[in-house]
Design a protein around this motif. Structure first.
Motif, PDB file in Angstrom:
ATOM      1  N   SER A  23      10.503   6.114 -11.293  1.00  0.00           N
ATOM      2  CA  SER A  23       9.349   6.997 -11.099  1.00  0.00           C
ATOM      3  C   SER A  23       8.696   7.260 -12.448  1.00  0.00           C
ATOM      4  O   SER A  23       7.473   7.304 -12.572  1.00  0.00           O
ATOM      5  N   PHE A 145       9.989   4.228  -3.628  1.00  0.00           N
ATOM      6  CA  PHE A 145       9.483   5.598  -3.580  1.00  0.00           C
ATOM      7  C   PHE A 145       9.089   6.072  -4.975  1.00  0.00           C
ATOM      8  O   PHE A 145       8.323   7.034  -5.120  1.00  0.00           O
ATOM      9  N   LEU A 148       5.466   6.493  -5.613  1.00  0.00           N
ATOM     10  CA  LEU A 148       4.710   7.551  -4.941  1.00  0.00           C
ATOM     11  C   LEU A 148       4.575   8.805  -5.787  1.00  0.00           C
ATOM     12  O   LEU A 148       3.485   9.323  -5.992  1.00  0.00           O
ATOM     13  N   LEU A 152       1.254  10.170  -7.462  1.00  0.00           N
ATOM     14  CA  LEU A 152       0.619  11.278  -6.750  1.00  0.00           C
ATOM     15  C   LEU A 152       0.214  12.370  -7.731  1.00  0.00           C
ATOM     16  O   LEU A 152      -0.892  12.939  -7.643  1.00  0.00           O
ATOM     17  N   ILE A 287       0.094   4.802  -5.460  1.00  0.00           N
ATOM     18  CA  ILE A 287       0.641   5.350  -4.206  1.00  0.00           C
ATOM     19  C   ILE A 287       0.560   4.306  -3.091  1.00  0.00           C
ATOM     20  O   ILE A 287       1.529   4.080  -2.356  1.00  0.00           O
ATOM     21  N   GLY A 290       3.042   1.660  -3.544  1.00  0.00           N
ATOM     22  CA  GLY A 290       4.346   2.164  -3.134  1.00  0.00           C
ATOM     23  C   GLY A 290       4.515   2.167  -1.628  1.00  0.00           C
ATOM     24  O   GLY A 290       5.589   1.825  -1.110  1.00  0.00           O
ATOM     25  N   VAL A 291       3.471   2.559  -0.893  1.00  0.00           N
ATOM     26  CA  VAL A 291       3.538   2.552   0.573  1.00  0.00           C
ATOM     27  C   VAL A 291       3.785   1.132   1.079  1.00  0.00           C
ATOM     28  O   VAL A 291       4.619   0.901   1.966  1.00  0.00           O
TER      29      VAL A 291
END
Length: 456
Positions: A23, A145, A148, A152, A287, A290-291
């Motif tokens: 992350s 994840f 994300l 975000l 994001i 990532g999805v």
């Protein structure tokens, strides 16, 4: 807890640890070039593309040596130490200097080789032939994840910002440093797998080692022997027929990793037509990538056994879907993004391509980039783990060696090539990478049906 339960828990903890560490790192890579353009300091003259090229060059050079390090320290401790180095890299941007920035790029290149070799070893140690597909999917979905949360925050914090202030930069990188450190400590929670054999049988002979040998503390003569053996295994595996073929596919994942993790976000942030939303679109793009990664990892990893058993879908259709997703994305990006977007200064570009720049098309492309990447990587993790289950650490070291050297090459040319040339390279590499994967998968299928199978 049963042996299988312990192994599954280890895979989940492994995924969460990587989710936190990356992350920080993936968000850092996504915004790095844009942040550097905004730094107002006479003491700093770095390039994000150059830094990432250094990281992946050192990464590739270190990979053939890292099985020896993992053999010495064990997978768990190797990942913990490497994770802390990732935290230090993020911390560099709190108060950046050119010398510390490039020095950290070298050190994290070594740490990256160690952490990914240890990850491959840990994943294989906690899997078998029937669970490697499921466990690869769990790990990949949790890892993705990571795209994300950091992105975000970038989207929300940078919305309406045309220039990244020093205060905003420090706030972001302090948070990323802490997040990465949390992930590092999670690796210490990974437990030694419970032996599936009776204890008396395990203790009766020195040859019957339990599954946790990667975390056993070795005496000097033992670790020297294992380190040398691991290095020799990595060299030998690299020159096997299957690894040479699959390396073409792995190289493609390095090229496209460079594009979606560093270049594409920079392009969106440089399009002046998007106005004050341009910088925040970097986070929004991350994001959607990532999805796509999570959906792909869940569908083709977690449901791998179902798709193979009941629908007759092996690895090849998934990889072909990945190629189709990427080709569509590359074509739409070619139409939507100006050709000079990867290399313009902080002022951005006022040019347009064949279409008026569209945020919707840009986000669709981000999703397709993530989906295609997950298709390739889940199947590569699965096939390499299957082919080299007895030599997982050196095999995954070779995997990362090939992937990182291609990523280093791509970050190097990203400083100079216009967008359409970068997309052409990706299309050609993707086509040949898919063909190579299909050939190797046919060989593994023949082996599973009892036909002769020779990797040499």
């Amino acid at each position: 807890m049963t042996a299988e339960g312990t192994k599954l828990l280890n895979v989940i903890i492994l995924g969460f640890g990587f989710m936190f560490v990356f992350s920080a790192f993936q968000t850092c890579g996504n915004i790095e070039q844009t942040v550097i353009k905004s730094i107002n300091s006479t003491r700093f003259h770095g390039s994000g593309y150059t830094s990432l090229a250094i990281i992946y060059t050192v990464f590739s050079a270190s990979n053939l040596l890292t099985p020896s390090i993992v053999a010495l320290l064990g997978a768990r401790l190797s990942m913990f130490i490497s994770g802390l180095i990732y935290s230090a890299y993020a911390a560099i941007f709190i108060e950046p200097f050119t010398w510390s920035f490039y020095l950290a790029s070298v050190i994290i290149g070594i740490a990256a080789a160690v952490i990914w070799t240890a990850q491959g070893n840990c994943l294989s140690t906690n899997s078998n032939e029937s669970t490697i597909g499921r466990n690869s999917g769990i790990f990949w979905a949790l890892l993705q994840f990571s795209l994300l949360f950091g992105n975000l925050y970038i989207y929300l914090a940078w919305k309406g910002e045309k220039h990244i202030s020093d205060h905003n930069r420090r706030t972001v990188y302090i948070a990323l440093t802490v997040i990465s450190a949390v992930g590092s400590f999670l690796f210490l929670l990974i437990r030694k797998p419970v032996s599936e054999e009776p204890v008396s049988e395990v203790l009766s002979t020195e040859e019957d080692k339990s599954d946790d040998e990667s975390d056993t503390v070795l005496r000097p003569p033992e670790w020297r022997s294992q380190a040398i053996d691991a290095f020799r295994s990595a060299i030998r595996i690299f020159f096997t027929k299957d690894m040479l073929f699959i390396s073409v596919t792995i190289a493609y994942t390095g090229f496209e990793l460079t594009f979606f993790s560093g270049v594409y976000g920079t392009c969106l942030g440089a399009i002046n037509y998007f106005g004050n939303e341009a910088k925040s679109l970097i986070g929004l793009s991350g994001i959607f990538i990532g999805v796509g990664e999570i959906i792909g990892g869940a569908t083709f990893g977690l449901l791998n056994k179902f798709l193979s058993k009941y629908l007759g879908l092996g690895r090849n259709p998934v990889v072909i879907l990945g190629l189709i997703s990427h080709v569509i994305a590359f074509y739409l990006i070619f139409l939507n993004v100006p050709g000079d977007a990867p290399i313009v200064p902080d002022e951005g570009t006022n040019r347009v391509s064949y279409l008026i720049p569209s945020k919707i098309i840009a986000m669709v492309c981000s999703f397709l980039l993530g989906l295609g990447d997950s298709c390739f990587n889940t199947q590569l993790l699965s096939i390499v783990g299957f082919m080299y289950s007895e030599e997982s650490a050196p095999a995954f070291a070779v995997f990362k060696f090939v992937q990182s050297i291609s990523a280093a090459i791509a970050f190097g040319y990203s400083n100079y090539l216009l967008l359409h040339w970068q997309l052409l390279i990706l299309c050609v590499a993707g086509f040949f990478g898919t063909i190579s994967f299909i050939l190797v998968e046919w060989r593994t299928e023949a082996h599973s049906r009892g036909f002769s199978y020779d990797r040499i």
